[in-house]
Each structure stands twice: as C-alpha cells, then as structure tokens.
Design a protein around this motif. Structure first.
Motif, PDB file in Angstrom:
ATOM      1  N   GLY A 345       0.884  -1.098   0.009  1.00 50.17           N
ATOM      2  CA  GLY A 345      -0.060   0.214  -0.021  1.00 50.17           C
ATOM      3  C   GLY A 345       0.912   1.220  -0.014  1.00 50.17           C
ATOM      4  N   ASN A 346       2.256   1.121  -0.222  1.00 48.14           N
ATOM      5  CA  ASN A 346       3.007   2.348  -0.158  1.00 48.14           C
ATOM      6  C   ASN A 346       2.667   3.122  -1.482  1.00 48.14           C
ATOM      7  OD1 ASN A 346       5.464   4.068  -0.571  1.00 48.14           O
ATOM      8  ND2 ASN A 346       6.403   2.965   0.757  1.00 48.14           N
ATOM      9  N   PRO A 347       2.338   4.342  -1.463  1.00 52.36           N
ATOM     10  CA  PRO A 347       2.071   4.989  -2.826  1.00 52.36           C
ATOM     11  C   PRO A 347       3.254   5.036  -3.568  1.00 52.36           C
ATOM     12  CG  PRO A 347       1.288   6.419  -0.837  1.00 52.36           C
ATOM     13  CD  PRO A 347       2.036   5.095  -0.227  1.00 52.36           C
ATOM     14  N   ASN A 348       4.386   5.110  -3.177  1.00 58.43           N
ATOM     15  CA  ASN A 348       5.646   5.313  -3.981  1.00 58.43           C
ATOM     16  C   ASN A 348       5.908   3.882  -4.685  1.00 58.43           C
ATOM     17  OD1 ASN A 348       6.605   7.732  -3.288  1.00 58.43           O
ATOM     18  ND2 ASN A 348       6.967   6.824  -1.290  1.00 58.43           N
ATOM     19  N   VAL A 349       5.363   2.672  -3.969  1.00 56.89           N
ATOM     20  CA  VAL A 349       5.569   1.442  -4.571  1.00 56.89           C
ATOM     21  C   VAL A 349       4.312   1.203  -5.999  1.00 56.89           C
ATOM     22  CG1 VAL A 349       5.193  -0.898  -4.295  1.00 56.89           C
ATOM     23  CG2 VAL A 349       6.356   0.226  -2.588  1.00 56.89           C
TER      24      VAL A 349
END
Length: 425
Positions: A345-349
C-alpha cells in the motif's frame, strides 16, 4: 544654563542608548525570522554542497540542458552576495535576475519565490547579510554546451511563464489553509519537484487551480510523489496528522522519505513550528485527487503474496525478496513503520513510474537525521550486490504483491538508471 545643558545631556544619553538597544533587538529579531524562513525555503539543501560550507554553493544539479552548479549566497563581497542591495536580492529571488543582469536558470525556484511577501523578503535579506558567515568560494560555470548555455532566451521564458505577484489569501479559506498554501506554493516551492514540467521546463501549474499541480514528476532520477488526494499513489489514505508527521520526521505508517526529500526533512521541515506544519498538512489534504491511474482503490490482500513467499519461494522476485528484503519489510509487506517502511500500500510502490524504487534499491537512501539522531535502519544500497535482472525481478514482485497492482519493472530500466546514477557520482 550650564546645569540645564548637563541635565539635557544626561537625559539624552540613556535615551540614545535605549534607542540603539531597541534597534539592535529589532535587527536581531529580523535576522532570526529570516533564519527560520530560510529553513522553510530549504535554501541550505541546494546552496550547500556535500562536505562544503553552508550556503557557499557548488552543488551539482542535472537539468535537461546539462549540469549546473548552485551559487554562493553568503555575504562574501567578492564571490557571494555581500555587495547586493535588498532590491538586488529581491530581483534574484522573485524574478530570477542576478545583480549583474544575467538571468538565472529556473532550477532556481523563483517562479515559486515570486509569491513571497515583502516582509519575508526583507527578513531573508537581513539573515543572509548578517546571520550567515561569509565564505570566499568562486562560483562554478555550468556544464551546458553552446548554444544552450545562452541566457538571453530566459528573458522570453520569464515573459511567458513567470507569474509575478505575491500570494494573495483565498477568500472562503481559513487562516491555516492560507498559511499552508503560502508556504507550499511559495517558500516551500513544493511544485518545483512534485509538479510535472512542460517542454520548456516550466511547471504545468503553480497552484491548486491547475489540474497538474503536485501530481508527481520525474526529476534527476527520482519520481517526486503525488501530493494530491489520489487514493492509491497520493495522500488520499493519509490523515492530516500523518501528513504532518511525515513533514516533521520523514516517515509515517504509509511511507518513508527518499532522494532529495530526505534533504528537505533534514534541513527544512523538521525545523518548522507545529503551527506551520499543521497548516501545510491542511492545505495538502484539501487538494482533490489528480494524476493517478484507473486502478481499483487499494485494499490490502496478503494471500497471493504469502503463497509466493512460502519456502521455497516460488518465483525469481520472491527468492530475492526472501534473501534480501523480508527481514526488514516482513512477509506481510507492512514493515515496521515508521522505523522500516511498509511496501504494502505504499504510494511510491504503486506509482506507475518505478524510478524511485529502482534508484533507492540501487543506491540506498540518504540518512534521515531528526533532532540530531540518525535513523537506525536506512535503506542500504544493493547496486554492488544485485544485478539488473535481480532488481527488476524483486521490484516486479513487490509492485504486484499485497494487492499493490503496479506494473512490472524491466531489467533495461534498471540498467539505464544504474548507468545514469553512477555517471552522476
């Protein structure tokens, strides 16, 4: 007559001293305010080279035209700005024109600084003239070949793209929102990194009235994150308090700082007061969702990834993850936030552009230093350890894992960024 004269002198002397003391106190307060504003503007991050003296310049910056070097803004009279008047300073800050009349490259964020109010310009000038130690260090010429190194076209660029005029409070918005907007759009110059640029290197929007504003952008090998309310790759799932936490510490339950954002946290936002940080967070959380993809709204799902990571791991990416990543980021991908960044759920991922993930895997993360204490577990560099295909495999696994749903990474993308970042070093 003599007694009256003596009495007048006796009265005048302490009054004069009192006036001088008040003037000195006012001057000190102005310098102190300028020092705070210079942190809000993150001036040190760009105008101080690694292991160099503060504000002496020399930091290399890569642009589409070639490499430029930041300038000496200490009050040294020969190599810095020691002979500049306040008007000279204001012209460079808000219009991008140096004292001698040459135009500055828009890598200097003067389109944002154009919004800085007069009283803040005065305080900044006082600080750089009286609060910064002079350093004798000559400026380095840009590595831009002819004819791209000619400055006169920048006059045309300014005529087309520079919006003059200080920030004006928006009616219908409260004090905190307007303060946050002023800091984000002006001194904070967040759009310089986080807003995509057009063919002339201009920011496609300078405030929230433009749809591209703060939707994320590729810059110098990193993808500066989407700061709008987009659910998957932006701040849509972050609370206002979590945005503030990130600005103060560089990490929260969703992500950790990387690339030049680490410098922003280290040199700028952690030093800002709570009222200003809250105002910035409030403004950012007011931005509508923009710049994302048509992917479904993220919801955590560990099941498929759990099967892939079962021993022995079932694919090439899972094998690399098990060997090098799992001990920090976990089988569940949740890490140990805020000490170790989550991947699920990491936006950068989930961002479509994988540049930041590739870069941080190759070259590691700069160390966050909060209140003088370095982060305990910075991301190490894997360029010497993993080849291009292994990095592509593990990032593809991570971007597909835990329902992240992001596209695969190709080994050619890793190779390209490996080459460019090694060349930059």
């Amino acid at each position: 007559m003599t007694k009256r004269l003596v009495a007048a002198i006796a009265l005048a002397v302490p009054l004069a001293w009192s006036g001088l003391a008040h003037a000195a106190a006012d001057d000190d307060a102005l310098v102190a305010r300028g020092a705070y504003l210079s942190k809000a503007g993150d001036c040190a991050a760009c105008h101080s080279a690694p292991k160099g003296k503060p504000f002496a310049g020399g930091l290399p910056m890569t642009t589409p035209m070639g490499r430029i070097y930041t300038t000496n803004i200490t009050p040294d009279p020969d190599t810095g700005i020691g002979t500049w008047s306040e008007a000279d300073f204001e012209r460079a800050l808000r219009q991008g024109v140096a004292k001698d009349g040459h135009n500055l490259y828009p890598a200097m964020p003067y389109p944002s600084y154009a919004k800085v109010r007069d009283d803040d310009v005065k305080a900044l000038y006082a600080y750089f003239m009286k609060g910064v130690a002079p350093v004798r260090q000559a400026n380095r010429a840009a590595d831009i070949p002819f004819p791209m190194n000619m400055r006169w076209p920048l006059k045309i660029w300014n005529a087309v793209f520079l919006e003059k005029g200080v920030y004006q409070d928006r009616s219908g918005k409260d004090v905190a929102w307007n303060r946050g907007a002023y800091l984000i759009q002006g001194l904070g110059h967040c759009g310089s990194c986080h807003t995509p640029r057009g063919v002339a290197f201009q920011e496609k929007a300078l405030d929230e009235t433009g749809g591209a504003y703060l939707t994320g952008a590729l810059l110098d090998g990193w993808f500066a994150s989407n700061l709008t309310g987009e659910h998957n790759v932006g701040l849509g799932r972050w609370s206002e308090a979590q945005v503030a936490e990130f600005l103060k510490t560089g990490a929260n339950a969703h992500a950790s700082a990387f690339g030049s954002m680490t410098d922003v946290i280290n040199n700028s936002t952690q030093a800002m007061n709570g009222e200003d940080i809250t105002a910035m967070a409030r403004y950012l959380k007011s931005l509508p969702a923009a710049g994302g993809t048509n992917a479904p709204r993220y919801a955590y799902d560990p099941n498929v990834t759990k099967v892939s990571l079962a021993r022995p791991a079932s694919d090439a990416g899972a094998k690399v993850y098990t060997a090098y990543c799992m001990h920090c980021h976990g089988v569940d991908g949740k890490g140990y936030a805020p000490l170790l960044a989550p991947l699920a759920g990491n936006p950068n991922v989930m961002e479509k552009d994988p540049s930041s993930l590739i870069n941080v895997t190759l070259n590691g993360a700069h160390v966050l230093v909060i209140q003088g204490i370095p982060a305990a577990y910075p991301m190490p560099k894997y360029a010497p350890v993993l080849n291009d295909q292994q990095i592509a495999d593990v990032l593809t696994f991570i971007r597909a894992g835990w329902n992240n749903g992001a596209p695969a990474v190709a080994a050619t993308e890793v190779a390209k960024l490996r080459k460019s970042t090694q060349a930059a070093d």
